[in-house]
Design a protein around this motif. Structure first.
Motif, PDB file in Angstrom:
ATOM      1  N   VAL A 105      44.937  14.202  39.215  1.00 35.99           N
ATOM      2  CA  VAL A 105      45.779  13.493  40.174  1.00 35.99           C
ATOM      3  C   VAL A 105      45.240  13.531  41.600  1.00 35.99           C
ATOM      4  O   VAL A 105      45.284  12.539  42.317  1.00 35.99           O
ATOM      5  CB  VAL A 105      47.213  14.082  40.155  1.00 35.99           C
ATOM      6  N   ALA A 106      44.733  14.671  42.037  1.00 38.32           N
ATOM      7  CA  ALA A 106      44.353  14.813  43.446  1.00 38.32           C
ATOM      8  C   ALA A 106      43.299  15.896  43.631  1.00 38.32           C
ATOM      9  O   ALA A 106      42.973  16.630  42.708  1.00 38.32           O
ATOM     10  CB  ALA A 106      45.590  15.157  44.272  1.00 38.32           C
ATOM     11  N   GLY A 107      42.830  16.003  44.866  1.00 38.74           N
ATOM     12  CA  GLY A 107      41.913  17.063  45.251  1.00 38.74           C
ATOM     13  C   GLY A 107      42.419  17.712  46.529  1.00 38.74           C
ATOM     14  O   GLY A 107      43.050  17.046  47.346  1.00 38.74           O
ATOM     15  N   ASN A 108      42.207  19.025  46.667  1.00 40.75           N
ATOM     16  CA  ASN A 108      42.609  19.696  47.897  1.00 40.75           C
ATOM     17  C   ASN A 108      41.896  21.030  48.050  1.00 40.75           C
ATOM     18  O   ASN A 108      41.260  21.517  47.131  1.00 40.75           O
ATOM     19  CB  ASN A 108      44.130  19.877  47.951  1.00 40.75           C
ATOM     20  N   GLU A 109      42.033  21.597  49.239  1.00 40.31           N
ATOM     21  CA  GLU A 109      41.468  22.903  49.520  1.00 40.31           C
ATOM     22  C   GLU A 109      42.494  23.959  49.136  1.00 40.31           C
ATOM     23  O   GLU A 109      43.684  23.802  49.394  1.00 40.31           O
ATOM     24  CB  GLU A 109      41.145  23.026  51.016  1.00 40.31           C
ATOM     25  N   VAL A 110      42.010  25.018  48.484  1.00 43.59           N
ATOM     26  CA  VAL A 110      42.878  26.106  48.033  1.00 43.59           C
ATOM     27  C   VAL A 110      42.263  27.418  48.501  1.00 43.59           C
ATOM     28  O   VAL A 110      41.048  27.596  48.427  1.00 43.59           O
ATOM     29  CB  VAL A 110      42.995  26.106  46.491  1.00 43.59           C
ATOM     30  N   ARG A 111      43.103  28.330  48.954  1.00 43.93           N
ATOM     31  CA  ARG A 111      42.653  29.677  49.329  1.00 43.93           C
ATOM     32  C   ARG A 111      43.237  30.659  48.322  1.00 43.93           C
ATOM     33  O   ARG A 111      44.418  30.616  48.027  1.00 43.93           O
ATOM     34  CB  ARG A 111      43.104  30.035  50.734  1.00 43.93           C
ATOM     35  N   VAL A 112      42.366  31.528  47.810  1.00 42.62           N
ATOM     36  CA  VAL A 112      42.768  32.497  46.802  1.00 42.62           C
ATOM     37  C   VAL A 112      42.316  33.878  47.258  1.00 42.62           C
ATOM     38  O   VAL A 112      41.218  34.037  47.780  1.00 42.62           O
ATOM     39  CB  VAL A 112      42.113  32.159  45.436  1.00 42.62           C
ATOM     40  N   PHE A 113      43.162  34.877  47.039  1.00 40.58           N
ATOM     41  CA  PHE A 113      42.826  36.261  47.359  1.00 40.58           C
ATOM     42  C   PHE A 113      42.733  37.034  46.052  1.00 40.58           C
ATOM     43  O   PHE A 113      43.661  36.993  45.240  1.00 40.58           O
ATOM     44  CB  PHE A 113      43.892  36.877  48.266  1.00 40.58           C
ATOM     45  N   ILE A 114      41.605  37.733  45.834  1.00 36.57           N
ATOM     46  CA  ILE A 114      41.412  38.509  44.621  1.00 36.57           C
ATOM     47  C   ILE A 114      40.823  39.869  44.962  1.00 36.57           C
ATOM     48  O   ILE A 114      40.236  40.053  46.033  1.00 36.57           O
ATOM     49  CB  ILE A 114      40.495  37.796  43.603  1.00 36.57           C
ATOM     50  N   SER A 115      40.987  40.816  44.038  1.00 36.70           N
ATOM     51  CA  SER A 115      40.349  42.121  44.196  1.00 36.70           C
ATOM     52  C   SER A 115      40.053  42.707  42.824  1.00 36.70           C
ATOM     53  O   SER A 115      40.799  42.484  41.867  1.00 36.70           O
ATOM     54  CB  SER A 115      41.232  43.082  44.997  1.00 36.70           C
ATOM     55  N   SER A 116      38.950  43.437  42.735  1.00 38.35           N
ATOM     56  CA  SER A 116      38.591  44.152  41.515  1.00 38.35           C
ATOM     57  C   SER A 116      39.418  45.422  41.453  1.00 38.35           C
ATOM     58  O   SER A 116      39.667  46.061  42.475  1.00 38.35           O
ATOM     59  CB  SER A 116      37.109  44.525  41.534  1.00 38.35           C
ATOM     60  N   GLN A 117      39.823  45.789  40.251  1.00 42.03           N
ATOM     61  CA  GLN A 117      40.603  46.996  40.035  1.00 42.03           C
ATOM     62  C   GLN A 117      39.733  48.055  39.354  1.00 42.03           C
ATOM     63  O   GLN A 117      38.750  47.723  38.694  1.00 42.03           O
ATOM     64  CB  GLN A 117      41.836  46.679  39.176  1.00 42.03           C
ATOM     65  N   PRO A 118      40.069  49.341  39.506  1.00 41.55           N
ATOM     66  CA  PRO A 118      39.249  50.413  38.911  1.00 41.55           C
ATOM     67  C   PRO A 118      39.075  50.298  37.398  1.00 41.55           C
ATOM     68  O   PRO A 118      38.049  50.707  36.865  1.00 41.55           O
ATOM     69  CB  PRO A 118      40.023  51.689  39.271  1.00 41.55           C
ATOM     70  N   ASP A 119      40.049  49.701  36.694  1.00 37.73           N
ATOM     71  CA  ASP A 119      39.953  49.587  35.234  1.00 37.73           C
ATOM     72  C   ASP A 119      39.150  48.364  34.785  1.00 37.73           C
ATOM     73  O   ASP A 119      39.080  48.058  33.603  1.00 37.73           O
ATOM     74  CB  ASP A 119      41.340  49.561  34.604  1.00 37.73           C
ATOM     75  N   GLY A 120      38.527  47.640  35.730  1.00 40.23           N
ATOM     76  CA  GLY A 120      37.721  46.468  35.395  1.00 40.23           C
ATOM     77  C   GLY A 120      38.500  45.163  35.408  1.00 40.23           C
ATOM     78  O   GLY A 120      37.924  44.101  35.241  1.00 40.23           O
ATOM     79  N   SER A 121      39.803  45.257  35.609  1.00 41.47           N
ATOM     80  CA  SER A 121      40.609  44.038  35.696  1.00 41.47           C
ATOM     81  C   SER A 121      40.497  43.448  37.095  1.00 41.47           C
ATOM     82  O   SER A 121      39.806  43.994  37.960  1.00 41.47           O
ATOM     83  CB  SER A 121      42.074  44.334  35.346  1.00 41.47           C
ATOM     84  N   LEU A 122      41.161  42.355  37.294  1.00 44.12           N
ATOM     85  CA  LEU A 122      41.144  41.653  38.564  1.00 44.12           C
ATOM     86  C   LEU A 122      42.585  41.353  38.948  1.00 44.12           C
ATOM     87  O   LEU A 122      43.430  41.134  38.079  1.00 44.12           O
ATOM     88  CB  LEU A 122      40.360  40.359  38.360  1.00 44.12           C
ATOM     89  N   LYS A 123      42.888  41.382  40.228  1.00 40.72           N
ATOM     90  CA  LYS A 123      44.210  40.976  40.701  1.00 40.72           C
ATOM     91  C   LYS A 123      44.068  39.757  41.580  1.00 40.72           C
ATOM     92  O   LYS A 123      43.182  39.684  42.420  1.00 40.72           O
ATOM     93  CB  LYS A 123      44.899  42.090  41.479  1.00 40.72           C
ATOM     94  N   ARG A 124      44.950  38.797  41.363  1.00 48.15           N
ATOM     95  CA  ARG A 124      45.025  37.589  42.190  1.00 48.15           C
ATOM     96  C   ARG A 124      46.304  37.678  43.002  1.00 48.15           C
ATOM     97  O   ARG A 124      47.361  37.989  42.469  1.00 48.15           O
ATOM     98  CB  ARG A 124      45.062  36.336  41.321  1.00 48.15           C
ATOM     99  N   TYR A 125      46.180  37.423  44.305  1.00 48.30           N
ATOM    100  CA  TYR A 125      47.318  37.481  45.225  1.00 48.30           C
ATOM    101  C   TYR A 125      47.616  36.082  45.750  1.00 48.30           C
ATOM    102  O   TYR A 125      46.715  35.298  45.985  1.00 48.30           O
ATOM    103  CB  TYR A 125      47.007  38.415  46.389  1.00 48.30           C
ATOM    104  N   PHE A 126      48.898  35.784  45.949  1.00 46.93           N
ATOM    105  CA  PHE A 126      49.278  34.454  46.424  1.00 46.93           C
ATOM    106  C   PHE A 126      48.959  34.251  47.903  1.00 46.93           C
ATOM    107  O   PHE A 126      48.704  33.147  48.339  1.00 46.93           O
ATOM    108  CB  PHE A 126      50.758  34.189  46.156  1.00 46.93           C
ATOM    109  N   ASN A 127      48.979  35.344  48.680  1.00 46.21           N
ATOM    110  CA  ASN A 127      48.629  35.267  50.095  1.00 46.21           C
ATOM    111  C   ASN A 127      48.324  36.680  50.584  1.00 46.21           C
ATOM    112  O   ASN A 127      48.369  37.633  49.798  1.00 46.21           O
ATOM    113  CB  ASN A 127      49.756  34.611  50.914  1.00 46.21           C
ATOM    114  N   GLU A 128      48.044  36.820  51.857  1.00 51.64           N
ATOM    115  CA  GLU A 128      47.690  38.131  52.406  1.00 51.64           C
ATOM    116  C   GLU A 128      48.852  39.118  52.388  1.00 51.64           C
ATOM    117  O   GLU A 128      48.645  40.320  52.371  1.00 51.64           O
ATOM    118  CB  GLU A 128      47.169  37.962  53.834  1.00 51.64           C
ATOM    119  N   GLN A 129      50.088  38.618  52.360  1.00 54.45           N
ATOM    120  CA  GLN A 129      51.263  39.487  52.372  1.00 54.45           C
ATOM    121  C   GLN A 129      51.671  39.955  50.973  1.00 54.45           C
ATOM    122  O   GLN A 129      52.438  40.899  50.830  1.00 54.45           O
ATOM    123  CB  GLN A 129      52.459  38.772  53.026  1.00 54.45           C
ATOM    124  N   ASP A 130      51.176  39.307  49.936  1.00 52.96           N
ATOM    125  CA  ASP A 130      51.500  39.666  48.555  1.00 52.96           C
ATOM    126  C   ASP A 130      50.936  41.051  48.264  1.00 52.96           C
ATOM    127  O   ASP A 130      49.732  41.273  48.356  1.00 52.96           O
ATOM    128  CB  ASP A 130      50.904  38.621  47.611  1.00 52.96           C
TER     129      ASP A 130
END
Length: 141
Positions: A105-130
């Protein structure tokens, strides 16, 4: 435009192209730990992903609601969108990814916040306050 003017314009163009290439290389370096297929809990990897000689892809028919994504090089794909990762920058204990995404449908710019976790998983955050984030497990590298 004079010959000197054309040469100056050409040098500027080459400089911008080199800068874009350098930013792409920096984004790739920052993404090394995130390469692969990722899936949020609840569903098994085999239900969402298929492996082939070319790598991992979404199993057909694609479950457009699957909480999943694949990072390959400087591309991030979800069941519904394809994104080019423009930049990766540290933001506290997280990485901020700026994406150019497009879907049917469309194109847009998206900002994503992620971090690696000690157990090898990854966390995705909706914004800096999450502070909770959403956990993802790696299905393949």
């Amino acid at each position: 435009m004079s010959d000197a003017g054309w040469m100056r314009a050409a040098r500027i163009g080459v400089s911008f192209a080199a800068l874009a290439g350098a930013q792409g290389a920096m984004a790739q370096e920052g993404l090394a730990a995130y390469q692969g297929a990722w899936l949020a809990g609840g569903t098994g990897c085999a239900e969402v992903y298929a492996s082939s000689g070319k790598g991992t892809s979404f199993k057909k028919p694609i479950d457009i609601f699957a909480p999943a994504f694949i990072i390959s090089g400087n591309r991030l794909r979800t069941p519904q969108a394809s994104c080019r990762i423009r930049s990766v920058r540290p933001s506290g204990d997280r990485q901020r990814l700026v994406l150019d995404c497009a879907n049917a449908v469309a194109g847009n710019e998206v900002r994503v916040f992620i971090s690696s976790q000690p157990d090898g998983s990854l966390k995705r955050y909706f914004n800096e306050q999450d502070t909770a984030g959403s956990s993802y497990q790696r299905c393949s590298s």
